[in-house]
Design an enzyme around this catalytic site. Structure first.
Site, PDB file in Angstrom:
ATOM      1  N   ASN A 133       0.849  -1.185  -0.021  1.00  0.00           N
ATOM      2  CA  ASN A 133       0.013   0.124   0.008  1.00  0.00           C
ATOM      3  C   ASN A 133       0.862   1.256  -0.028  1.00  0.00           C
ATOM      4  O   ASN A 133       0.355   2.230   0.772  1.00  0.00           O
ATOM      5  CB  ASN A 133      -0.858   0.027   1.275  1.00  0.00           C
ATOM      6  CG  ASN A 133      -1.999   1.109   1.101  1.00  0.00           C
ATOM      7  OD1 ASN A 133      -2.450   1.643   0.128  1.00  0.00           O
ATOM      8  ND2 ASN A 133      -2.605   1.668   2.129  1.00  0.00           N
ATOM      9  N   GLU A 169       1.796  -3.078  -5.045  1.00  0.00           N
ATOM     10  CA  GLU A 169       1.439  -1.670  -4.998  1.00  0.00           C
ATOM     11  C   GLU A 169       2.380  -0.835  -4.232  1.00  0.00           C
ATOM     12  O   GLU A 169       2.316  -0.286  -3.179  1.00  0.00           O
ATOM     13  CB  GLU A 169       0.099  -1.819  -4.204  1.00  0.00           C
ATOM     14  CG  GLU A 169      -0.849  -0.440  -4.320  1.00  0.00           C
ATOM     15  CD  GLU A 169      -2.235  -0.370  -3.877  1.00  0.00           C
ATOM     16  OE1 GLU A 169      -2.777   0.804  -3.763  1.00  0.00           O
ATOM     17  OE2 GLU A 169      -2.780  -1.169  -3.412  1.00  0.00           O
ATOM     18  N   ASP A 202      -1.363  -9.894  -4.824  1.00  0.00           N
ATOM     19  CA  ASP A 202      -2.727  -9.503  -4.773  1.00  0.00           C
ATOM     20  C   ASP A 202      -3.373  -9.720  -5.980  1.00  0.00           C
ATOM     21  O   ASP A 202      -3.389  -9.101  -6.811  1.00  0.00           O
ATOM     22  CB  ASP A 202      -2.760  -8.112  -4.231  1.00  0.00           C
ATOM     23  CG  ASP A 202      -4.079  -7.405  -3.969  1.00  0.00           C
ATOM     24  OD1 ASP A 202      -5.079  -8.253  -4.158  1.00  0.00           O
ATOM     25  OD2 ASP A 202      -4.191  -6.234  -3.569  1.00  0.00           O
ATOM     26  N   ASN A 245      -6.822 -10.007  -6.032  1.00  0.00           N
ATOM     27  CA  ASN A 245      -7.879  -9.002  -5.875  1.00  0.00           C
ATOM     28  C   ASN A 245      -9.244  -9.730  -6.219  1.00  0.00           C
ATOM     29  O   ASN A 245     -10.222  -9.152  -6.853  1.00  0.00           O
ATOM     30  CB  ASN A 245      -7.745  -7.580  -6.868  1.00  0.00           C
ATOM     31  CG  ASN A 245      -7.301  -6.394  -6.251  1.00  0.00           C
ATOM     32  OD1 ASN A 245      -7.889  -6.322  -5.305  1.00  0.00           O
ATOM     33  ND2 ASN A 245      -6.169  -5.935  -6.597  1.00  0.00           N
ATOM     34  N   HIS A 272      -2.844  -4.460   3.985  1.00  0.00           N
ATOM     35  CA  HIS A 272      -2.982  -6.158   3.701  1.00  0.00           C
ATOM     36  C   HIS A 272      -1.722  -6.465   4.920  1.00  0.00           C
ATOM     37  O   HIS A 272      -0.919  -5.642   5.411  1.00  0.00           O
ATOM     38  CB  HIS A 272      -2.260  -6.465   2.442  1.00  0.00           C
ATOM     39  CG  HIS A 272      -3.118  -5.995   1.072  1.00  0.00           C
ATOM     40  ND1 HIS A 272      -3.691  -6.951   0.412  1.00  0.00           N
ATOM     41  CD2 HIS A 272      -3.593  -4.843   0.591  1.00  0.00           C
ATOM     42  CE1 HIS A 272      -4.508  -6.389  -0.394  1.00  0.00           C
ATOM     43  NE2 HIS A 272      -4.356  -4.860  -0.197  1.00  0.00           N
TER      44      HIS A 272
END
Length: 268
Positions: free
Chosen positions: A10, A36, A153, A155, A258
């Site tokens: 993040n 990310e 990730d 998603n 996360h």
């Protein structure tokens, strides 16, 4: 033993200030897959751009401040690749892989999507290109005597056990029927024939979740989603001996929304 950790940070610059650097110093993992990252390598502090004792591969997005994946490996990779041969997505900071003895390890950040928007269209296009690549990758690796591990990730929560509030999210991106069906094709023997390693290690019960919204008390109530996966070829998945989520002890101790997802594989 090969221990691999995957985590959506993040924003790596922000995570580095909140505790990621200390976590990195204490981890026993041999390979770490980040998603990310949201920074060009030159924008990163040295301690996360080229951490001591690690070989780093960064794949930033062409669009500033978006996406970005990285891999850290204690062993120098035999080769590295960024992207998967996609004209649209190879510059989007969503996929990179390294070859290590006997295994190819990849970091994936699949688009998050949003129902009724171009972001969801982008996600669907990515999925359409990525599934054939997974099948090609498995064949190429097998020809070289390698297993494959695609961490990241994804998603998408695959089953009802993979998110707490599944009933309320049946029309939300990340739990749409077509997304779940696509992930089933990744795992089916008649499809790409990969294994969801964490679910194989934890076949019963909900979770273990790996993402909790910063809104409300989602973390404290464990109202999470399991969208961060270790997706492996069957030979490697069979060698997994331990799989766990490194959930922070408290909301205040988190350095991302996360948590790291870690699996140890017995390659002996």
């Amino acid at each position: 033993m090969l221990t691999v950790t995957s985590v959506n940070v993040n924003g790596l610059r922000a995570a580095a200030k909140k505790g990621f650097v200390e976590w990195l110093a204490g981890t026993s993992a041999e390979v770490i897959c980040l998603q990310e990252v949201r920074a060009e390598p030159q924008q990163l502090p040295e301690e996360v751009r080229s951490p001591e004792g690690w070989h780093a591969l960064h794949a930033p997005a062409a669009a500033k401040g978006r996406a970005g994946v990285s891999l850290y490996s204690r062993r120098e990779p035999e080769s590295t690749r960024i992207g998967f041969g996609s004209a649209e997505f190879d510059g989007s900071g969503r996929y990179a892989e390294i070859d290590l003895p006997g295994v190819t390890v990849a970091s994936l950040y699949l688009p998050s999507g949003e129902v009724g928007t171009e972001r969801q269209d982008e996600k669907i296009r990515f999925m359409g290109e990525f599934l054939p690549y997974l099948e090609q990758l498995k064949k190429r690796a097998a020809a070289d005597g390698r297993e494959v591990l695609v961490c990241g990730d994804w998603n998408i929560a695959h089953q009802e056990a993979d998110l707490k509030n599944w009933r309320a999210n049946r029309k939300s991106s990340g739990f749409l029927p077509e997304e779940r069906a696509w992930l089933t094709r990744v795992f089916e023997e008649t499809g790409a024939d990969y294994v969801d390693v964490v679910r194989a290690q934890h076949p019963d019960g909900e979770g273990p979740y790996s993402w909790w919204s910063y809104r409300g008390r989602a973390f404290d109530n464990d109202t999470g989603w399991r969208i961060d996966y270790h997706v492996a070829t069957r030979g490697l998945a069979a060698r997994a001996v331990k799989a766990y989520v490194e959930k922070a002890a408290s909301h205040e101790e988190r350095w991302s929304d996360h948590a790291p997802v870690t699996v140890t594989y017995d390659l002996g």
